[in-house]
Design a protein around this motif. Structure first.
Motif, PDB file in Angstrom:
ATOM      1  N   LYS A  43       0.838  -1.206   0.000  1.00 31.44           N
ATOM      2  CA  LYS A  43       0.000   0.000   0.000  1.00 31.44           C
ATOM      3  C   LYS A  43       0.868   1.250   0.000  1.00 31.44           C
ATOM      4  O   LYS A  43       0.713   2.142  -0.841  1.00 31.44           O
ATOM      5  CB  LYS A  43      -0.907   0.006   1.245  1.00 31.44           C
ATOM      6  CG  LYS A  43      -1.751  -1.246   1.411  1.00 31.44           C
ATOM      7  CD  LYS A  43      -2.613  -1.180   2.634  1.00 31.44           C
ATOM      8  CE  LYS A  43      -1.855  -1.190   3.941  1.00 31.44           C
ATOM      9  NZ  LYS A  43      -1.209  -2.475   4.278  1.00 31.44           N
ATOM     10  N   THR A  44       1.769   1.295   0.957  1.00 31.25           N
ATOM     11  CA  THR A  44       2.645   2.460   1.030  1.00 31.25           C
ATOM     12  C   THR A  44       3.444   2.616  -0.252  1.00 31.25           C
ATOM     13  O   THR A  44       3.635   3.722  -0.763  1.00 31.25           O
ATOM     14  CB  THR A  44       3.582   2.315   2.241  1.00 31.25           C
ATOM     15  OG1 THR A  44       2.788   2.193   3.400  1.00 31.25           O
ATOM     16  CG2 THR A  44       4.494   3.496   2.369  1.00 31.25           C
ATOM     17  N   THR A  45       3.914   1.501  -0.767  1.00 27.25           N
ATOM     18  CA  THR A  45       4.705   1.559  -1.988  1.00 27.25           C
ATOM     19  C   THR A  45       3.879   2.145  -3.138  1.00 27.25           C
ATOM     20  O   THR A  45       4.382   2.920  -3.942  1.00 27.25           O
ATOM     21  CB  THR A  45       5.202   0.147  -2.340  1.00 27.25           C
ATOM     22  OG1 THR A  45       5.820  -0.412  -1.186  1.00 27.25           O
ATOM     23  CG2 THR A  45       6.198   0.200  -3.474  1.00 27.25           C
ATOM     24  N   PRO A  85       2.168  10.999   5.518  1.00 22.70           N
ATOM     25  CA  PRO A  85       2.924   9.737   5.431  1.00 22.70           C
ATOM     26  C   PRO A  85       2.740   8.889   6.671  1.00 22.70           C
ATOM     27  O   PRO A  85       2.371   9.386   7.734  1.00 22.70           O
ATOM     28  CB  PRO A  85       4.371  10.214   5.338  1.00 22.70           C
ATOM     29  CG  PRO A  85       4.380  11.495   6.077  1.00 22.70           C
ATOM     30  CD  PRO A  85       3.032  12.128   5.879  1.00 22.70           C
ATOM     31  N   GLU A  86       2.998   7.599   6.528  1.00 18.90           N
ATOM     32  CA  GLU A  86       3.013   6.774   7.733  1.00 18.90           C
ATOM     33  C   GLU A  86       4.289   7.135   8.486  1.00 18.90           C
ATOM     34  O   GLU A  86       5.309   7.470   7.912  1.00 18.90           O
ATOM     35  CB  GLU A  86       2.963   5.286   7.396  1.00 18.90           C
ATOM     36  CG  GLU A  86       4.212   4.724   6.754  1.00 18.90           C
ATOM     37  CD  GLU A  86       4.073   3.256   6.336  1.00 18.90           C
ATOM     38  OE1 GLU A  86       2.981   2.692   6.394  1.00 18.90           O
ATOM     39  OE2 GLU A  86       5.090   2.696   5.919  1.00 18.90           O
ATOM     40  N   GLY A  87       4.205   7.154   9.797  1.00 15.42           N
ATOM     41  CA  GLY A  87       5.341   7.637  10.581  1.00 15.42           C
ATOM     42  C   GLY A  87       5.338   9.139  10.730  1.00 15.42           C
ATOM     43  O   GLY A  87       6.175   9.700  11.403  1.00 15.42           O
ATOM     44  N   LEU A 160      -3.784   9.826   2.497  1.00 15.91           N
ATOM     45  CA  LEU A 160      -3.471   9.543   3.895  1.00 15.91           C
ATOM     46  C   LEU A 160      -2.995   8.111   4.038  1.00 15.91           C
ATOM     47  O   LEU A 160      -3.703   7.184   3.645  1.00 15.91           O
ATOM     48  CB  LEU A 160      -4.716   9.721   4.769  1.00 15.91           C
ATOM     49  CG  LEU A 160      -5.320  11.104   4.825  1.00 15.91           C
ATOM     50  CD1 LEU A 160      -6.774  11.036   4.426  1.00 15.91           C
ATOM     51  CD2 LEU A 160      -5.185  11.671   6.211  1.00 15.91           C
ATOM     52  N   ASP A 161      -1.805   7.951   4.603  1.00 14.91           N
ATOM     53  CA  ASP A 161      -1.307   6.606   4.855  1.00 14.91           C
ATOM     54  C   ASP A 161      -1.498   6.337   6.338  1.00 14.91           C
ATOM     55  O   ASP A 161      -1.066   7.122   7.171  1.00 14.91           O
ATOM     56  CB  ASP A 161       0.174   6.532   4.468  1.00 14.91           C
ATOM     57  CG  ASP A 161       0.619   5.095   4.269  1.00 14.91           C
ATOM     58  OD1 ASP A 161      -0.190   4.188   4.542  1.00 14.91           O
ATOM     59  OD2 ASP A 161       1.763   4.893   3.833  1.00 14.91           O
ATOM     60  N   GLU A 162      -2.141   5.238   6.664  1.00 13.06           N
ATOM     61  CA  GLU A 162      -2.457   4.916   8.060  1.00 13.06           C
ATOM     62  C   GLU A 162      -3.100   6.131   8.721  1.00 13.06           C
ATOM     63  O   GLU A 162      -2.585   6.690   9.676  1.00 13.06           O
ATOM     64  CB  GLU A 162      -1.193   4.504   8.829  1.00 13.06           C
ATOM     65  CG  GLU A 162      -0.353   3.436   8.178  1.00 13.06           C
ATOM     66  CD  GLU A 162      -0.991   2.038   8.235  1.00 13.06           C
ATOM     67  OE1 GLU A 162      -2.035   1.890   8.879  1.00 13.06           O
ATOM     68  OE2 GLU A 162      -0.452   1.128   7.604  1.00 13.06           O
ATOM     69  N   ALA A 163      -4.260   6.498   8.222  1.00 16.95           N
ATOM     70  CA  ALA A 163      -4.842   7.782   8.558  1.00 16.95           C
ATOM     71  C   ALA A 163      -5.099   7.964  10.042  1.00 16.95           C
ATOM     72  O   ALA A 163      -4.896   9.040  10.578  1.00 16.95           O
ATOM     73  CB  ALA A 163      -6.161   7.951   7.805  1.00 16.95           C
TER      74      ALA A 163
HETATM   75 MG   LIG Z   1       2.473   1.019   4.819  1.00  9.94          MG
END
Ligand SMILES: [Mg+2]
Ligand SMILES: Nc1ncnc2c1ncn2[C@@H]1O[C@H](COP(=O)(O)OP(=O)(O)OP(=O)(O)O)[C@@H](O)[C@H]1O
Ligand SMILES: Nc1ncnc2c1ncn2[C@@H]1O[C@H](COP(=O)(O)OP(=O)(O)OP(=O)(O)O)[C@@H](O)[C@H]1O
Ligand SMILES: [Mg+2]
Lengths: 236, 320, 252, 287, 363
Positions: A43-45, A85-87, A160-163
């Motif tokens: 997903k992130t990729t 981003p996530e993180g 949104l990643d890992e919203a």
């Molecule tokens: Mg991810």
């Protein structure tokens, strides 16, 4: 109106490991789209490939009819895309206030729906922490700031990643409300989250990734119909 | 196995036999043998720096302090007109410099990153000025050692230090031992913690390790070996000079190290040889050698991502 | 009720003018899972950081098995068996997953000042490390470099590392954040097993997990202790609903 | 020491400190704020002085030669960032050390090729050539006062830019997380090119302004390099205010040590730095 | 025809680069000018950059000695380098000619039959100034120099003759080498109000000291005197700050003798720049080599013979003829000079045919 974002058969590799195997999907203006999948499915990729943070080996990304596959990241973002981003991507040497100040701008249409004040009204906790540095916030506060920072750029497309990672239930609810509001104001969103219950109501369209391939791409209706299959993909 | 990487084994199998035979090729040409000896000595010094920088993640710009101290300690503790035993004085010098390193390390290791670079620099500069402003140590002109130690061990005389070829073998022997020594440490359980403290000191503390103590131990080990290199250097020409402690010496060692490839230990040897080789080559080519030397360094940083050692590793990887 | 493992007395932590923790007195018993919940910025992570020695308290005391430990060195906490996982992933990115756990395991196996013993020649230690990986479901990743596994897997690794230190107290800061359902379920199962043996302090926003696992729940708001009680008591507490959970009609 | 001598030495110390700040200002920007380890900073100081001398002998106008030198330095900065520094952002910090040491070699060689190795000097511009009597033997040159004033203005301007403007925030954000800044739609590469070039230009301007006061000799840059790093680090990375205070502190301590503690005079600055870092491991003004 | 190898060990980069290249030019000029006196020998120059780094000295001199088997080794500029060279070259099979480094040890404690110096000892350039200062009626003098061998030796030599002539040194200031920030010292001097200030500085230190001394307004009020290096090769950079400074040295550009005039003309036409002291000293090293080759008809492998010839030689130097002392240091005139209109004008001979006491040399 034409398609907002169109992703066509993305193949992305990290070194020699092949992560995305021809990911394709599209987002219509005003739509909220969810991107789901188990850990490590890409997903992130996918998001990073769209934004140019990693370079796909092949495939194209088209935004508002314009191909952006070769563009630098900052040019893509200037087309009014925003990213959480996530993180969380905090700046360790900027205060909360400065985080919002550097990001704030009107979009290409000159609209300014979101500004500094509105973000602080939405997340009152940030108001109390204005002079803390980004990394001196609690995890949830960082997440709020990351979302706020994305909103003040007044995007057409919010990614949104890992919203809602690390947010308390009430705040989480708040975030879903915010996303609903921005969706209502015509802004599109692409959301990675694991909460299928919420996403199925909130989003218009849903994409599920398994091992770098799109295994489900359909409307909420279809999702509800095929909930069992999808849940098996997600191992719920 | 001690030498895990193929590139490493390859290097060792080529380098040491070649160096062993070198005096035969050179046919007793004193200059080249001396030159090679001093490169080997400096490689040993750079190697000890690599252990600190590449392995422990402790960047210092004051390592030359121990290089110089190696020489000065010898000058101070050895009697003026009596040949002393090499091995005994090796022991003394390592112990004294380790003791100094213990105190210095105790101070400098409280800081980290750029602040540690600067505080090591500060302490090294203090020593530098102590020696270069002093009258009893010959000021900036340095001091001479008039007698070379003798090297008998259990009654067997191994090396005659006045003979350049013997001295050369002593240097080679020392370098090889140092390499093996560092390799053993790094493969050990101690090495595991050292790797951990480099990568994520915060986490290592949370796991219950006293990061400071491990760093201190490493600092002491590397410093003692750095001093040993300085001791060898001062013996080669019987000459100790404050510029051995200068930050430029530390800087040069760092440059050699980065050039050779950090963290691989044998990269230190490659870097030293590459730097000295280039320097020697350009210097004999033109008076404006600096222009070429600088350009070569710039080119190498841009082209080689992880130094020469990294490049060799990549080549071998591609082929297999 | 079983033996008290950790106890805090009037614990305070101030950041400048901000009272991140204000007069917290709690006890954590052995073989119990005690959750701490509360809105963002309530001071939960701060509390964990105090319990494991990363921060020093502004005032107040911490007792471990009735001995005060607030003045010992940070690394000494872990030596007493107080292990923690981090909210922000905190691993050794360039080492393999197995090596990550081996570092953790070596701490309690000892021999870290052994300069000669090769690190890979100790089967017992490697076995412990591998077991920890298996427990969190990362067995298949043992030779992968930690930087190359996905975010969720890194979270799993984070927990495996704590397990490998063989702790007696586990402080877990949002272990499930970023994890998928399957992995979360795995961790929940794991924690159910672990709480039979250890004293576990869990900070988590995933309320399904919290309700399922907890023996006791403490709710904190703005650095202050709101209420401590059993799952049912806390769930129905109106103050908790108002401050944290919401009215219960929504999914989390 | 008499009171009047004390005050004179205090002025000397302040003036030396201000000059140090001037030379270190570019480094504060490039190293302190952007986090790029530029060891060739001292070389640019030298280049600035030589450029000033070269153009002064050709144009006979200090102002004109200062402007030309600044423009040339700016272009060098842009060129170096675009072609070299840029390649290293994703790599270990130490690669920057290696690269910039290579640049020191090149600058030294070019200086010797282009301008020779003789010591050079230029005279103080006529407008500023007067002096103000302090005691019956001692007087103070107007030019030095002029330079001191410029330093103070520069410090204020830098402080304002870095801490209060959006540009300053962006630069700081870039040091923390380049990728994220790019994700805000900002052309971080161009921003960094410009700021790096300004840092280089500041070094050169320091050289230009110093030219009438110092001997212009090969290697003059390396002498000031360490002092500049000391100033930036004592002050605390990224803090303009810190660098300013540190420069004055170093200037005053060094000046008094020279006359009061001659036997350890050269060590005093380093002792100061070591003490400060032991008490405040991240410098005077760090967060 | 034999090849005669001349190793040149001078700094061609770094702070002393200008001195190194002038010395090298002078050396080359002498051998070129007297080509016909070389008896057809081929001259080969091997040039090595010392970078003025003492720790490189043993290695480079070892290279010249052992690898190139140089017959003559000319160098260095820097005293620290000289010490390192002497370590490898003393009593070895080569002739070392020092064209600058004035440290007392070279022809003192470390003197050796195969080591010659064509320049000066630091004592020589400063000792005469003590007498001159006393003659001018100065009673209370402050001395200031860098805290290193050359500096201390020069100031001591000045003190030796000045106190002998009844003067008093009211303060000896030692500046850490190579610091060039002099403002605080000069302020201190101003408050002491001495009759004069004696300094030893060279190169950038000399430039900087003169500039600061002038900028703080002391030049017109307290006379500045010194060893000639204060104004040697630095006048261009010092500008008007050097006007009126009085120094003693064994050479001055303006020296009015036929050798000097001829030499300067030749040098200018050859290298397109004005000769200076360092060029002269290099040139004289060249003259020594030429003379030795000439007298021995190219047979310089017999070092004993070369030493014999050199020891008894009179060098027709641009500074005036000089001979060698037992310790192989020049016995030479030291001139009193004053800077006028940007030139070192010779006022007088401060001391004629001055010989260094060569303390510590037992040759
Ligand atoms: Mg991810
Ligand atoms: N920098 C990297 N180098 C090599 N492999 C990587 C890298 N980053 C991610 N991967 C691999 O790519 C795969 C996909 O990762 P990605 O982060 O896109 O997953 P994800 O779907 O976002 O998972 P999660 O929900 O855990 O965040 C994973 O298997 C991971 O191991
Ligand atoms: N280093 C610091 N300096 C100043 N304030 C800090 C620092 N660290 C945390 N804080 C503040 O202390 C408060 C408590 O933070 P803490 O991280 O304990 O919250 P939390 O309960 O863990 O929240 P979350 O659920 O969002 O992780 C927050 O408001 C935060 O802004
Ligand atoms: Mg938290």
């Amino acid at each position: 109106m034409s398609t907002l974002l169109d992703v066509k058969s993305l193949h992305t590799l990290y070194g020699s490991s092949h992560i995305l195997h021809g990911v394709s999907f599209s987002i219509q203006p005003g739509q909220a789209v969810s991107l789901m999948g188990r850990n490590g499915m890409g997903k992130t990729t996918t998001l990073k490939s769209i934004l140019g943070l990693v370079t796909p080996r092949s495939g194209t990304v088209t935004f508002q009819g314009e191909e952006i596959t070769q563009k630098e990241t900052w040019r893509r973002m200037q087309l009014d895309i925003a990213y959480v981003p996530e993180g969380r991507g905090m700046f360790h040497n900027l205060t909360v206030k400065e985080h919002l100040q550097i990001a704030a701008r009107a979009n290409r249409k000159g609209e300014k729906h979101w500004d500094y004040e509105r973000v602080l009204k939405t997340f009152p906790r940030l108001q109390e922490r204005l002079n803390n540095l980004g990394t001196q916030l609690s995890g949830g506060e960082q997440q709020m700031l990351a979302i706020g920072r994305a909103l003040v750029t007044n995007p057409e497309l919010l990614i949104l990643d890992e919203a809602t990672e690390g947010l308390a239930p009430l705040i989480r609810k708040e975030i879903w409300e915010v996303i609903r509001t921005i969706k209502d104001s015509g802004i599109s969103t692409l959301i990675v989250d694991k909460n299928i219950q919420v996403l199925k109501d909130l989003c218009d369209q849903h994409i599920v990734l398994v091992k770098g391939k799109v295994v489900f791409d359909g409307s909420s209706e279809r999702l509800i119909n095929e909930l069992e299959t999808v849940e098996s993909y997600l191992a719920v | 196995m001690l030498f895990q990487k193929r590139s490493e084994r390859l290097f060792i199998w080529i380098f040491f036999p070649l160096m062993l035979m070198m005096p035969l090729f050179l046919d007793g040409n004193i200059f080249y043998i001396n030159k090679l000896s001093s490169i080997l000595i400096f490689a040993l010094f750079v190697m000890s720096l690599d252990y600190l920088v590449g392995r422990c993640g402790l960047i210092t710009l004051g390592h030359a302090m121990f290089y110089g101290l190696g020489g000065y300690i010898f000058y101070i503790i050895a009697p003026q007109n009596e040949a002393v035993n090499f091995w005994v004085y090796t022991f003394y010098i390592c112990v004294i410099s380790a003791a100094i390193a213990l105190i210095v390390g105790f101070l400098v290791l409280r800081t980290s990153g750029i602040y540690m670079i600067m505080i090591t620099l500060a302490i090294a500069q203090m020593f530098f000025y102590y020696f270069s402003d002093s009258m009893e140590f010959g000021g900036i002109d340095g001091v001479f050692l008039y007698l070379k130690p003798e090297t008998s061990f259990l009654g067997i005389k191994m090396f005659d230090l006045d003979n350049p070829t013997h001295f050369y073998y002593l240097c080679l022997f020392s370098l090889f031992n140092t390499l093996v020594f560092f390799k053993v440490i790094m493969a050990s359980k101690f090495g595991r913690v050292v790797d951990a403290t480099r990568e994520n000191p915060e986490r290592t503390t949370a796991l219950g390790y006293n990061v400071f103590v491990f760093r201190l131990a490493s600092y002491v080990i590397a410093s003692a070996l750095g001093a040993y290199a300085g001791y060898l250097f001062s013996m080669q020409y019987g000459f100790v000079n404050p510029s051995m402690l200068s930050w430029q010496t530390s800087g040069t060692a760092l440059v050699m190290l980065i050039l050779g490839g950090m963290g691989s230990i044998y990269g230190a040897i490659l870097g030293t040889f590459a730097y000295e080789g280039l320097h020697y080559f350009f210097e004999h080519l033109t008076e404006h050698w600096m222009l070429f030397m600088g350009s070569a360094i710039i080119l190498m940083v841009i082209l080689l991502k992880k130094g020469i050692a990294g490049y060799i590793e990549k080549l071998l990887e591609k082929r297999s | 009720m079983s033996q008290v493992m950790i106890e805090t007395e009037g614990l305070c932590k101030h950041w400048g003018g901000l009272k991140a923790l204000d007069d917290i007195s709690l006890t954590f018993a052995d073989k119990e899972l005690h959750s701490i919940v509360g809105p963002n910025g309530a001071g939960k992570s701060t509390l964990l950081n105090l319990l494991c020695g990363t921060y020093k308290p502004t005032s107040g005391r911490i007792l471990h098995k009735n001995e005060p430990i607030d003045s010992i060195k940070p690394y000494a906490f872990a030596r007493r068996g107080i292990g923690r996982s981090f909210q922000k992933t905190n691993i050794y990115p360039s080492a393999t997953c197995l090596e990550n756990c081996a570092i953790a395991a070596q701490r309690y196996m000892g021999g870290s000042f052994n300069f000669l013993k090769p690190r890979n020649k100790e089967p017992v230690l490697l076995h412990i490390a591998e077991e920890a990986l298996h427990k969190v479901g990362l067995g298949h990743r043992k030779d992968t470099v930690a930087a190359a596994v996905s975010y969720g897997e890194q979270r799993q690794l984070e927990i495996a590392m704590v397990l490998a230190t063989s702790p007696c107290v586990l402080l877990l800061d949002e272990p499930m954040a970023g994890m998928g359902h399957e992995e979360s379920a795995l961790i929940i199962e794991l924690l159910k097993q672990l709480k039979k043996e250890y004293c576990i302090v869990l900070v988590e926003h995933d309320m399904d997990a919290v309700f399922e696992l907890s023996d006791l729940i403490t709710v904190m708001v703005n650095g202050q202790h709101l209420v401590t009680g059993t799952v049912d008591a806390v769930r129905e507490d109106p103050r908790v609903k108002e401050a944290y959970l919401g009215q219960g009609d929504e999914v989390y | 020491m008499t009171t009047s001598l004390f005050f004179i030495q205090l002025i000397n110390g302040l003036q030396y400190g201000l000059l140090l700040f001037l030379i270190a200002s570019g480094l504060t920007l490039v190293f302190g704020v952007m986090g790029i380890l530029n060891l060739a900073h001292g070389s640019m100081y030298m280049v600035g002085a030589y450029l000033a001398w070269y153009f002064f002998t050709h144009t006979d106008s200090f102002l004109l030669s200062a402007i030309i030198s600044a423009v040339i330095a700016l272009s060098i900065g842009i060129l170096v960032e675009r072609t070299l520094i840029r390649q290293l952002y994703h790599r270990n910090h130490l690669d920057q050390v290696l690269l910039t040491i290579g640049m020191i070699f090149v600058f030294n060689a070019l200086q010797s090729l282009l301008w020779g190795n003789d010591p050079q000097g230029i005279k103080v511009p006529d407008l500023l050539s007067g002096s103000i009597p302090l005691t019956d033997t001692l007087s103070y040159p107007v030019y030095r006062i002029f330079v001191a004033v410029i330093c103070i203005l520069l410090a204020a301007a830098l402080y304002y830019t870095i801490n209060k403007t959006r540009l300053g925030m962006l630069i700081r954000a870039g040091e923390s997380n380049r990728e994220m800044v790019e994700c805000l739609g900002i052309n971080i590469s161009r921003l960094y090119t410009i700021v790096f070039a300004i840092g280089v230009m500041l070094a050169a301007i320091a050289g230009v302004l110093s030219a009438p006061m110092v001997s212009i000799v090969p290697g003059m840059g390396e002498h000031v390099l360490i002092a500049c790093f000391v100033v930036v680090v004592i002050g605390g990375m990224g803090s303009i205010k810190g660098a300013f205070v540190a420069a004055l502190l170093v200037g005053i301590v060094d000046t008094f040590a020279a006359v009061l503690l001659p036997s350890i005079a050269s060590m005093v600055v380093y002792i100061l730095m070591a003490l400060i870092l032991l008490v405040k491991p991240k410098g005077l003004f760090s967060n | 025809n034999e090849t005669i190898k001349i190793g040149v060990m001078l700094p061609f980069s770094g702070a002393y680069a200008a001195l190194g290249s002038d010395g090298r030019n002078g050396l080359r000029l002498a051998l070129k000018e007297h080509r016909e006196r070389l008896h057809g020998s081929n001259i080969e120059f091997i040039e090595m950059d010392t970078e003025a780094r003492p720790e490189r000295a043993p290695e480079i001199s070892s290279a010249l000695l052992n690898r190139h088997k140089a017959d003559f080794i000319v160098g260095p500029v820097h005293s620290g380098v000289a010490n390192g060279m002497l370590r490898t070259l003393r009593n070895r099979d080569t002739i070392m000619i020092v064209p600058n480094a004035g440290s007392a040890e070279v022809t003192g404690a470390l003197c050796a039959p195969n080591v010659f110096r064509t320049s000066f000892s630091s004592w020589q350039t400063s000792y005469p100034m003590g007498q001159v200062a006393a003659d001018k009626g100065y009673k209370r003098v402050v001395t200031i120099t860098w805290n290193y061998g050359m500096g201390r030796e020069s100031v001591d030599a000045f003190e030796e003759s000045f106190t002998a002539a009844g003067g008093e040194i009211i303060r000896k200031m030692l500046v850490p080498f190579p610091r060039t920030d002099f403002q605080s010292y000069i302020s201190e001097i101003a408050s002491l109000q001495p009759d004069a200030v004696f300094v030893f500085f060279a190169g950038s230190g000399a430039v900087q000291f003169a500039l600061d001394y002038d900028a703080l307004g002391l030049r017109e009020r307290i006379p500045l005197i010194g060893s000639g290096f204060l104004t040697e090769g630095t006048l261009g950079a010092q500008g008007k700050a050097a006007e009126g400074l009085v120094t003693t040295l064994h050479y001055a550009d303006e020296l009015d003798n036929p050798n000097n005039v001829k030499f300067r003309e030749l040098y200018k036409s050859e290298y397109n720049r004005d000769a200076d002291l360092y060029a002269v000293q290099g040139y004289d090293a060249g003259l020594m080599i030429v003379e030795a080759i000439d007298q021995l008809q190219g047979k310089v492998k017999d070092r004993q013979a070369v030493i014999e010839v050199m020891r008894n030689m009179t060098v027709p130097s641009p500074r005036g003829d000089f001979t060698f002392s037992k310790a192989h240091n020049p016995i030479q005139n030291v001139y009193l000079r004053e800077v006028k209109d940007g030139v070192n004008r010779v006022i007088d001979v401060a001391m004629p045919a001055l010989e260094d006491p060569a303390r510590g040399c037992n040759m």
